[in-house]
Motif scaffolding. Structure first.
Motif: not given
Length: 166
Positions: A114-118
């Motif tokens: 569920g974490d957003k990553v770049s």
């Protein structure tokens, strides 16, 4: 005695090089690695049974052949069947080593489901031959699934995370 991780790393390095045969002997232990067309199947069978490599007497030569990435793609098949989505990106292991979800046991994990990553977000560490390599997401998106456990041995090309690309 040689560790299976060290042998796998040697196989990978020799596969990428132009040498056809490698021999190493230290304190009565000997390893011989040969790279040629006729022994690829033999090497695949030995890689599938690491216990055979570990139980070989030190004086006996172990001769696995380097195969490009065929063994590493086998575990990926169930994942592909499980999650068939054009927007899912697999973050794969760039090397053989041990997967670590956090920089140390006392610190929180780099990413959770569920974490957003770049693109430049560090998602894990792969330890190979006492070197700790930070692995980046290489895509912007959201972590959908973590495919390996902390401390698990991973293969070259093995999927580690599924990311829903944005």
């Amino acid at each position: 005695m040689f560790k299976i991780q060290e042998i796998r790393e040697l196989i990978k390095l020799i596969d990428k090089s132009s040498i056809d045969e490698f021999q190493y002997e230290n304190d009565g232990e000997k390893i011989v690695l040969k790279k040629n067309e006729t022994s690829i199947q033999q090497g695949l069978e030995q890689a599938a049974a690491p216990a055979a490599i570990q139980t070989a007497p030190p004086a006996q030569a172990v001769q696995p052949a380097a195969a490009p990435s065929a063994p590493a793609e086998a575990p990926a098949a169930p994942v592909a069947e499980k999650k068939e989505d054009a927007n899912l990106h697999k973050i794969e292991s760039p090397m053989v080593g041990t997967f670590y979800a956090s920089p140390s046991p006392e610190t929180p994990v780099y990413v959770k489901t569920g974490d957003k990553v770049s693109k430049d977000s560090i998602v894990c560490i792969i330890e190979a031959m006492k070197l700790f390599n930070e692995i980046e997401a290489e895509v912007n998106g959201e972590i959908v699934e973590i495919l390996v456990e902390n401390g698990q041995l991973v293969e070259y090309g093995q999927p580690l995370f599924l990311v829903k690309a944005e």
